[in-house]
Design an enzyme around this catalytic site. Structure first.
Site, PDB file in Angstrom:
ATOM      1  N   GLU A   1       0.318  -8.971   5.137  1.00 13.66           N
ATOM      2  CA  GLU A   1       0.810  -8.459   4.297  1.00 13.66           C
ATOM      3  C   GLU A   1       1.513  -8.898   3.025  1.00 13.66           C
ATOM      4  OE1 GLU A   1      -0.763  -4.309   2.326  1.00 13.66           O
ATOM      5  OE2 GLU A   1      -2.353  -4.053   4.295  1.00 13.66           O
TER       6      GLU A   1
ATOM      7  N   GLU B   1      -0.738   0.271   8.388  1.00 13.61           N
ATOM      8  CA  GLU B   1       0.722   1.383   7.842  1.00 13.61           C
ATOM      9  C   GLU B   1       0.850   2.358   7.532  1.00 13.61           C
ATOM     10  OE1 GLU B   1       0.802   0.586   3.365  1.00 13.61           O
ATOM     11  OE2 GLU B   1       1.453  -1.869   3.181  1.00 13.61           O
TER      12      GLU B   1
END
Length: 534
Positions: A349, A227
């Protein structure tokens, strides 16, 4: 991404000779797991990128279903701590059909002092990789960060690597809003511009880890950064993505890729889009310039912002009704990236404990033949254990699925109904002599299952946890698995979506009844059995 999920508390490619790859594929069908006192399980087939798909050494398209295990607090990856995966966890995951774990590592753990790699940490990570491989599970290493560094109450980058610090009066709202802090944005700018040599040092750390793990059975690859935030350029990413920042970011990813490949030339590397992706912003990776390095995988996440706002900020849960619309846009962005680059996708994810988001992801992934890792699973064993199996309830009935984990050919359409276990799949055989492997859920068939094949032969024993199928010719093969009292479901019409399958068969076929015994059936064969654990 933070959150509580399943079991969480508080190549020159190294492909070897084709025959060796085929042998590995054959023994993989026997995993999991070795009987007590038996010899160690054989090596998992190596996986690489080929023609826009993840392919093993026997030429089969590999589909990965798995979980995350990301330790964010030092001391990291400590056996017996009730968080780090054990052999008992690996056995449970394998029994439920999971064949990959995304294992988190932290830069501040890899290199706690500038220029000095913690080799004991590397050893602990390698031990977990070995434990998972012994149960037929691949490992994707995840260089993880949330909030850049402990400097801002996050995790990831060591304090020595960054000069920026919060102002004395600068408020810190915590995850996820701390990404808006000016001082954190300055810290991210340091990363992208390699100030203080931070990217170089990260490359040294990841290179050392790659060298320690390359060649180990079950080592899938390294995801270079979790991220990543654009820093002070973040506003330029709205409302339609940020080509200017993504060019800088792509250069950073290539720099880290080169550092890893300098130490481990055969290791797959996975790139995430910048994290405004989670707010439905498209990525410009591979647009200018194109991505030309081999064995690169795309590693996006699939979260729903309304759901995240309900989880982390306490906003009304009714906002989750908007998730389908947002996730359709996210998956449209995946399709666009795939068409532009030809790079296969692995969703690393999703879920975060939200059943609505979970189901949305799984259906869209199946439509495109794309693999995934659920967030999150922590050890059931060790300190405070054993704890209940988190997959025994509604969560498990969604995540534990009948699916083709290795296809000897080009995947077509598939469908799985978590309500009753009905499964149907069609693929077009390739030239490889290996068999297709279909994991059969250990949760959905209390009275056993029936398997029926058109265009091929069942070669596994009745009731096997993994059904193996050999094509009879080059024409499409259809496989159906269902409860003995269920009429089953047809294979969906049309071609597979524009995901990592890279195409597929659009032919449809009638679902004949067929008859025969598993292991010796003719095309159109059927077999029944009680699917016990293996």
């Amino acid at each position: 991404m933070r959150g509580v999920g399943a079991g969480e508390n508080a190549r020159g490619r190294r492909r070897g000779r084709w025959a060796a790859g085929l042998a590995a594929a054959v023994v993989w069908a026997g995993l999991p797991a070795a009987a007590p006192g038996a010899a160690a399980p054989p090596v998992l087939p190596d996986v690489h990128v080929e023609d826009g798909r993840f392919v093993d050494d026997a030429g089969r398209t590999v589909l990965l279903h798995g979980v995350n295990n990301v330790d964010k607090e030092p001391p990291y990856v400590e056996p017996g701590d009730g968080f780090t995966l054990t052999a008992e966890d690996a056995e449970l995951l394998a029994r439920h059909g999971f064949n990959v774990v995304r294992l988190g590592v932290a830069f501040d753990g890899l290199m706690p002092t500038r220029g000095v790699v913690d080799t004991a940490y590397l050893d602990r990570v390698a031990a977990v990789v070995d434990t998972l491989a012994a149960h037929g599970i691949y490992t994707l290493i995840d260089h993880h960060q949330d909030g850049l560094s402990k400097i801002w109450g996050g995790n990831g980058f060591p304090e020595w690597s960054l000069r920026s610090r919060p102002g004395a009066l600068e408020p810190n709202p915590g995850f996820p809003l701390y990404y808006l802090m000016p001082s954190m944005n300055r810290g991210w700018d340091e990363v992208w511009h390699n100030s203080n040599g931070v990217l170089d040092q990260l490359g040294v750390a990841l290179g050392a880890l790659a060298a320690r793990l390359e060649g180990r059975p079950g080592m899938l690859g390294i995801e270079l950064m979790n991220e990543p935030w654009p820093g002070s350029a973040f506003l330029s990413c709205f409302p339609n993505g940020c080509p200017g920042f993504d060019a800088v970011y792509q250069a950073a990813m290539q720099r880290l890729t080169d550092a890893v490949r300098a130490r481990a030339a055969d290791l797959m590397v996975f790139w995430e889009p910048n994290v405004t992706w989670n707010e439905t912003m498209p990525t410009n990776l591979g647009r200018n310039p194109p991505i030309t390095a081999p064995d690169i995988g795309f590693a996006p996440h699939d979260y729903c912002i309304p759901s995240q706002l309900a989880i982390y900020l306490g906003l009304p849960e009714g906002l989750r009704a908007l998730c389908g619309v947002q996730q359709d846009k996210t998956w449209g962005n995946i399709d666009a990236f795939t068409r532009r680059t030809g790079i296969p996708t692995l969703v690393t994810e999703f879920g975060d404990g939200d059943a609505t988001v979970l189901r949305n992801t799984l259906v869209r992934a199946d439509d495109r033949f794309i693999g995934w890792m659920y967030w999150h699973y922590s050890s059931r064993f060790g300190a405070g254990g054993p704890r209940p199996d988190p997959f025994d309830g509604d969560l498990g009935r969604e995540l534990v699925r009948t699916y083709p984990r290795a296809t000897a050919g080009v995947p077509g359409r598939m469908v799985f109904d978590p309500a009753d276990g009905d499964f149907a799949y069609r693929y077009t055989p390739g030239p490889a002599a290996a068999t297709t492997e279909i994991y059969v859920s250990d949760l959905h068939y209390p009275d056993g299952y029936r398997v029926r094949v058109e265009g091929g032969t069942v070669t596994s024993a009745p009731g096997a946890r993994v059904v193996t199928v050999r094509a009879a010719a080059s024409t499409p093969v259809s496989v159906y698995v269902n409860r003995p009292d269920s009429p089953g479901v047809p294979v969906p019409e049309g071609p597979v979506g524009t995901g990592s399958a890279g195409g597929g068969s659009s032919e449809s076929g009638s679902a004949g009844t067929g008859s025969g015994d598993a292991g010796s059936a003719d095309p159109g064969s059927a077999a029944t059995g009680s699917a016990g654990s293996s």
